[in-house]
Design a protein around this motif. Structure first.
Motif, short mmCIF file in Angstrom:
data_model
loop_
_atom_site.label_atom_id
_atom_site.label_comp_id
_atom_site.label_asym_id
_atom_site.label_seq_id
_atom_site.Cartn_x
_atom_site.Cartn_y
_atom_site.Cartn_z
N UNK A 1 -2.55 62.16 68.77
CA UNK A 1 -3.13 63.50 68.72
C UNK A 1 -4.65 63.45 68.85
N UNK A 2 -5.28 62.47 68.20
CA UNK A 2 -6.74 62.36 68.29
C UNK A 2 -7.18 62.04 69.71
N UNK B 1 -9.42 64.49 72.30
CA UNK B 1 -10.78 64.03 72.61
C UNK B 1 -10.72 62.91 73.65
N UNK B 2 -10.01 63.15 74.74
CA UNK B 2 -9.81 62.12 75.74
C UNK B 2 -11.06 61.69 76.46
N UNK C 1 -14.97 58.24 69.75
CA UNK C 1 -15.03 59.30 68.73
C UNK C 1 -13.63 59.64 68.24
N UNK C 2 -12.65 59.65 69.15
CA UNK C 2 -11.26 59.92 68.75
C UNK C 2 -10.75 58.86 67.78
N UNK D 1 -4.05 66.96 60.89
CA UNK D 1 -4.98 67.14 62.00
C UNK D 1 -5.73 68.48 61.91
N UNK D 2 -5.07 69.47 61.37
CA UNK D 2 -5.67 70.81 61.33
C UNK D 2 -6.50 71.07 60.08
#
Length: 394
Positions: free
Chosen positions: A318-319, A323-324, A329-330, A392-393
């Motif tokens: 998900x990260x 933030x691909x 940073x992901x 995540x949220x």
């Protein structure tokens, strides 16, 4: 908008590595899994699949495949006294798991769980017979294989277990400490096991310096045994190491005869030393990170090792999906989201050995009495109720 997909390499084709590939695929990202073995297989025997792990198997769309061999437990946390098997407490899982967490608790063979997760991984993702031997520093992660090949992916994920090559090169890890404990595992054919061991129940026999857990696996055709005992001078940390039935049975001399009869029916038991590894201070550097046992090996007393690897996979995917364009940073976000939880599980798993292994006496009597008033399903809600999407949220 299409998700930009970095070149992602996963070292290790166990449960954690394949779960990562599966969740990346679900998020629209491609990856390549490099596994050192010539064929995909999972060593070991049984595994507990608690609601937090079952929830993610369902999310991958392979729950129906899983249920073909899994055993749904009716009873869990059934503590029995070592001398006579008297039940100290037991949890009704049939209705309570669904009510509290929206999922049941299951048991399975590790190989079956690996196959289930593999079903969610696209064809061509896995490369076998690829043993990583060295990670080089540089602007991009560079992994050298035993055959001389070198790859430089955008992102490298070390899911290669407690003896991780990536961990050795990446983390400022302190050496593993000798815990003084070892574990045994074995499978007993159900037709050779007593009725109390064939029930859809997870049972924990606890006594001085030792405990033993059993539950059915493989659709109820076998009973899985996992035990912890003093290691003596035994220090081999390998899932391929074995013991004899006589050695296993001798550890439980003087315990309830029914339990010793159950051990007698085991095949060749596995045996491995439990080495103590404190939590790492970091998992990631640049676009390299760790996952599962490579990041947070833990004692097996809560049965959460594989579940935490699957959770890692869901959060990491998900990260990276969100933030691909900035994988580093992901990975920092992934580490920040996951590390507090896995650190806590490492710590409570470590502390459980003292509680389970109390010698007979006032402290043991107080513990046994407290079981009647305890509710492990509720007390461990922070474990079983975890949802990566919610995390995540937050």
């Amino acid at each position: 908008m299409a998700v930009q997909s970095p070149d992602i390499a996963i070292l290790g084709g166990g449960i954690g590595g394949l779960a990562t590939a599966a969740f990346l695929h679900r998020a629209g990202l491609s990856s390549t899994v490099y596994e050192q073995a010539p064929e995909l297989k999972e060593l070991g025997a049984g595994i507990m699949v608690a609601p937090n792990a079952a929830r993610l198997i369902r999310r991958l769309g392979v729950i129906d495949v899983f249920l073909r061999q899994a055993v749904r437990l009716d009873v869990g946390w059934e503590f029995r006294r070592w001398q006579d098997g008297s039940v100290l407490s037991a949890e009704n899982l049939t209705t309570e798991c669904s009510r509290l967490y929206g999922e049941q608790t299951y048991t399975a063979h590790r190989a079956d769980l690996l196959d289930v997760i593999k079903a969610a991984v696209p064809e061509g993702t896995i490369k076998l017979g690829r043993r990583g031997v060295k990670l080089d520093d540089g602007d991009r992660p560079a992994l050298l294989f035993e055959d001389g090949e070198r790859i430089e992916p955008d992102v490298l994920i070390g899911a290669d277990g407690v003896h991780s090559v990536v961990r050795q090169s990446l983390a400022d890890a302190t050496p593993a400490r000798y815990s003084g404990m070892c574990a045994f595992r074995a499978l007993v054919p159900a037709d050779q096991a007593p009725p109390f061991a064939r029930r859809p129940a997870q049972t924990l026999w606890i006594g001085p310096a030792r405990h033993l857990v059993h539950y059915p696996v493989l659709g109820g055709r076998f009973v899985n045994l996992v035990a912890c005992a003093p290691a003596g001078d035994y220090s081999v940390e390998s899932w391929t190491a074995t013991a004899t039935v006589e050695e296993f049975r001798a550890e439980f001399e003087g315990w309830d005869p029914r339990l010793r009869d159950l051990i007698r029916a085991a095949g060749t038991p596995g045996r491995w030393a439990l080495l103590d590894r404190p939590p790492l201070r970091r998992w990631s550097r640049g676009t390299v990170t760790l996952l599962g046992d490579a990041a947070h090996p833990m004692f097996p007393f809560f049965g959460q090792g594989a579940a935490q690897a699957i959770e890692d996979a869901a959060v990491l995917a998900a990260c990276l999906a969100e933030d691909g364009t900035d994988p580093a940073r992901a990975l920092r976000r992934y580490e920040a989201l996951r590390m507090p939880r896995t650190n806590r599980l490492q710590e409570v798993s470590h502390g459980r050995s003292h509680i389970n292994h109390l010698p007979d006496g006032p402290e043991q009597e107080a513990r046994d009495k407290s079981f009647a008033d305890s509710d492990p399903l509720v007390a461990n809600g922070w474990i079983y109720g975890y949802d990566p999407d919610v995390a995540m949220s937050a």
